[in-house]
Structure formats: structure tokens, C-alpha cells
Scaffold this motif. Structure first.
Motif, PDB file in Angstrom:
ATOM      1  N   LEU A  13      39.115  33.837  41.129  1.00 47.14           N
ATOM      2  CA  LEU A  13      38.390  33.556  39.886  1.00 47.14           C
ATOM      3  C   LEU A  13      37.423  34.706  39.637  1.00 47.14           C
ATOM      4  O   LEU A  13      36.663  35.083  40.522  1.00 47.14           O
ATOM      5  CB  LEU A  13      37.614  32.247  40.002  1.00 47.14           C
ATOM      6  N   SER A  14      37.435  35.224  38.422  1.00 50.18           N
ATOM      7  CA  SER A  14      36.575  36.367  38.140  1.00 50.18           C
ATOM      8  C   SER A  14      35.287  36.004  37.400  1.00 50.18           C
ATOM      9  O   SER A  14      34.394  36.834  37.287  1.00 50.18           O
ATOM     10  CB  SER A  14      37.346  37.419  37.343  1.00 50.18           C
ATOM     11  N   HIS A  15      35.197  34.755  36.915  1.00 50.88           N
ATOM     12  CA  HIS A  15      34.007  34.365  36.154  1.00 50.88           C
ATOM     13  C   HIS A  15      33.653  32.914  36.460  1.00 50.88           C
ATOM     14  O   HIS A  15      34.535  32.055  36.519  1.00 50.88           O
ATOM     15  CB  HIS A  15      34.272  34.547  34.655  1.00 50.88           C
ATOM     16  N   ARG A  29      30.722  32.896  52.241  1.00 47.56           N
ATOM     17  CA  ARG A  29      30.929  34.197  51.604  1.00 47.56           C
ATOM     18  C   ARG A  29      32.069  34.913  52.308  1.00 47.56           C
ATOM     19  O   ARG A  29      32.224  34.801  53.522  1.00 47.56           O
ATOM     20  CB  ARG A  29      29.666  35.046  51.702  1.00 47.56           C
ATOM     21  N   VAL A  30      32.835  35.647  51.529  1.00 45.86           N
ATOM     22  CA  VAL A  30      33.912  36.461  52.084  1.00 45.86           C
ATOM     23  C   VAL A  30      33.802  37.871  51.508  1.00 45.86           C
ATOM     24  O   VAL A  30      33.289  38.059  50.411  1.00 45.86           O
ATOM     25  CB  VAL A  30      35.306  35.863  51.786  1.00 45.86           C
ATOM     26  N   THR A  31      34.264  38.846  52.285  1.00 50.38           N
ATOM     27  CA  THR A  31      34.231  40.236  51.842  1.00 50.38           C
ATOM     28  C   THR A  31      35.576  40.897  52.113  1.00 50.38           C
ATOM     29  O   THR A  31      36.345  40.449  52.963  1.00 50.38           O
ATOM     30  CB  THR A  31      33.137  41.044  52.570  1.00 50.38           C
ATOM     31  N   ASN A  69      31.176  40.373  43.148  1.00 51.04           N
ATOM     32  CA  ASN A  69      31.089  41.766  42.707  1.00 51.04           C
ATOM     33  C   ASN A  69      32.035  42.646  43.508  1.00 51.04           C
ATOM     34  O   ASN A  69      32.403  42.326  44.630  1.00 51.04           O
ATOM     35  CB  ASN A  69      29.663  42.299  42.780  1.00 51.04           C
ATOM     36  N   CYS A  70      32.426  43.736  42.884  1.00 43.13           N
ATOM     37  CA  CYS A  70      33.198  44.795  43.531  1.00 43.13           C
ATOM     38  C   CYS A  70      32.543  46.110  43.157  1.00 43.13           C
ATOM     39  O   CYS A  70      32.098  46.280  42.015  1.00 43.13           O
ATOM     40  CB  CYS A  70      34.647  44.808  43.042  1.00 43.13           C
ATOM     41  N   GLU A  71      32.473  46.994  44.119  1.00 44.79           N
ATOM     42  CA  GLU A  71      31.888  48.297  43.835  1.00 44.79           C
ATOM     43  C   GLU A  71      32.623  49.369  44.607  1.00 44.79           C
ATOM     44  O   GLU A  71      33.171  49.120  45.685  1.00 44.79           O
ATOM     45  CB  GLU A  71      30.395  48.326  44.144  1.00 44.79           C
ATOM     46  N   ILE A  72      32.650  50.526  44.018  1.00 42.71           N
ATOM     47  CA  ILE A  72      33.219  51.703  44.671  1.00 42.71           C
ATOM     48  C   ILE A  72      32.067  52.666  44.878  1.00 42.71           C
ATOM     49  O   ILE A  72      31.363  53.021  43.927  1.00 42.71           O
ATOM     50  CB  ILE A  72      34.318  52.341  43.801  1.00 42.71           C
ATOM     51  N   CYS A  85      34.308  44.459  48.010  1.00 45.51           N
ATOM     52  CA  CYS A  85      34.216  43.281  47.142  1.00 45.51           C
ATOM     53  C   CYS A  85      33.619  42.128  47.933  1.00 45.51           C
ATOM     54  O   CYS A  85      33.865  41.996  49.136  1.00 45.51           O
ATOM     55  CB  CYS A  85      35.594  42.855  46.620  1.00 45.51           C
ATOM     56  N   GLN A  86      32.853  41.285  47.242  1.00 42.96           N
ATOM     57  CA  GLN A  86      32.251  40.101  47.843  1.00 42.96           C
ATOM     58  C   GLN A  86      32.554  38.914  46.949  1.00 42.96           C
ATOM     59  O   GLN A  86      32.593  39.047  45.725  1.00 42.96           O
ATOM     60  CB  GLN A  86      30.748  40.264  47.971  1.00 42.96           C
ATOM     61  N   GLY A  87      32.738  37.770  47.581  1.00 46.74           N
ATOM     62  CA  GLY A  87      33.010  36.572  46.807  1.00 46.74           C
ATOM     63  C   GLY A  87      32.614  35.324  47.565  1.00 46.74           C
ATOM     64  O   GLY A  87      32.197  35.381  48.723  1.00 46.74           O
ATOM     65  N   SER A  88      32.746  34.194  46.894  1.00 45.16           N
ATOM     66  CA  SER A  88      32.440  32.895  47.484  1.00 45.16           C
ATOM     67  C   SER A  88      33.734  32.108  47.645  1.00 45.16           C
ATOM     68  O   SER A  88      34.477  31.921  46.674  1.00 45.16           O
ATOM     69  CB  SER A  88      31.492  32.110  46.571  1.00 45.16           C
ATOM     70  N   ALA A  89      33.990  31.681  48.878  1.00 46.72           N
ATOM     71  CA  ALA A  89      35.163  30.844  49.149  1.00 46.72           C
ATOM     72  C   ALA A  89      34.842  29.420  48.711  1.00 46.72           C
ATOM     73  O   ALA A  89      33.793  28.878  49.077  1.00 46.72           O
ATOM     74  CB  ALA A  89      35.491  30.882  50.643  1.00 46.72           C
ATOM     75  N   LEU A  90      35.737  28.838  47.938  1.00 44.18           N
ATOM     76  CA  LEU A  90      35.495  27.513  47.368  1.00 44.18           C
ATOM     77  C   LEU A  90      36.683  26.588  47.595  1.00 44.18           C
ATOM     78  O   LEU A  90      37.826  27.029  47.640  1.00 44.18           O
ATOM     79  CB  LEU A  90      35.287  27.618  45.854  1.00 44.18           C
ATOM     80  N   ARG A  91      36.397  25.310  47.703  1.00 46.59           N
ATOM     81  CA  ARG A  91      37.427  24.281  47.631  1.00 46.59           C
ATOM     82  C   ARG A  91      37.185  23.553  46.314  1.00 46.59           C
ATOM     83  O   ARG A  91      36.214  22.832  46.155  1.00 46.59           O
ATOM     84  CB  ARG A  91      37.365  23.311  48.811  1.00 46.59           C
ATOM     85  N   VAL A  92      38.084  23.797  45.371  1.00 46.39           N
ATOM     86  CA  VAL A  92      37.953  23.248  44.021  1.00 46.39           C
ATOM     87  C   VAL A  92      38.846  22.019  43.905  1.00 46.39           C
ATOM     88  O   VAL A  92      40.018  22.041  44.306  1.00 46.39           O
ATOM     89  CB  VAL A  92      38.359  24.276  42.948  1.00 46.39           C
TER      90      VAL A  92
END
Length: 94
Positions: A13-15, A29-31, A69-72, A85-92
Motif C-alpha cells: 500500500l502506498s498511501h 516496522r519493516v525495511t 518512505n523510500c529514499e536513494i 525503504c521503510q514500511g509498516s507491516a499490517l494485518r488488514v
């Protein structure tokens, strides 16, 4: 460069709006990251880094990752260019 051939059932999911009205549980959190060691090497692949997020989220029994977020960045020690890249692992809830 590695080729990703496995399929992961974790949706990217991007948003945050993609979660609107859906109950979910944040699992952690996952990276993901990739390093281009020299200028002459192939650039890092954002798709591989995002797949790393999904794979790590799957180990937490998540079914989605909200990309935070993702950054170079350049000139990181040991890397000519790094993609992170960093994100949140979710159970939806389905």
C-alpha cells in the motif's frame, strides 16, 4: 543482481487512504535496502527493495505493508548509492 521469482501474498500500500474504513493491526516496522557499490555497477532496483518489505512483512504474518518512505542516498560508506525503504507491516481485515 538477484532476480525475484517468488510470489508474496502481502499487498503493498502506498498511501494511508487505502486503509480507509478497514480495521487493521500494526505488526511492526519493516525495511528493505539495496547497495550499488560502484558507479559502474547497475543502479539499485526499487522493485527488489519493495519486495524485501513484503517478504519481511510475511514473516510477521502480515497481509499488507504500508510504505512509509523510500529514499536513494549517495555517498553512504561502502555504497556508491543506496536505496532504502521503510514500511509498516499490517494485518488488514478482509
Amino acid at each position: 543482481m538477484s532476480v525475484v521469482t517468488s510470489h508474496t501474498p502481502v499487498k503493498l500500500l502506498s498511501h494511508p487512504d487505502e486503509l480507509a474504513g478497514k480495521p487493521f493491526l500494526a505488526l511492526g516496522r519493516v525495511t528493505g535496502s539495496a547497495c550499488q557499490t560502484r558507479a559502474a555497477d547497475f543502479p539499485t532496483d526499487m522493485n527488489i527493495v519493495r519486495h524485501q518489505l513484503q517478504t519481511k512483512a510475511a514473516t510477521l504474518h502480515a497481509n499488507a505493508v504500508l510504505l512509509n518512505n523510500c529514499e536513494i542516498t549517495a555517498s553512504i560508506e561502502g555504497c556508491y548509492r543506496q536505496t532504502l525503504c521503510q514500511g509498516s507491516a499490517l494485518r488488514v481485515a478482509q
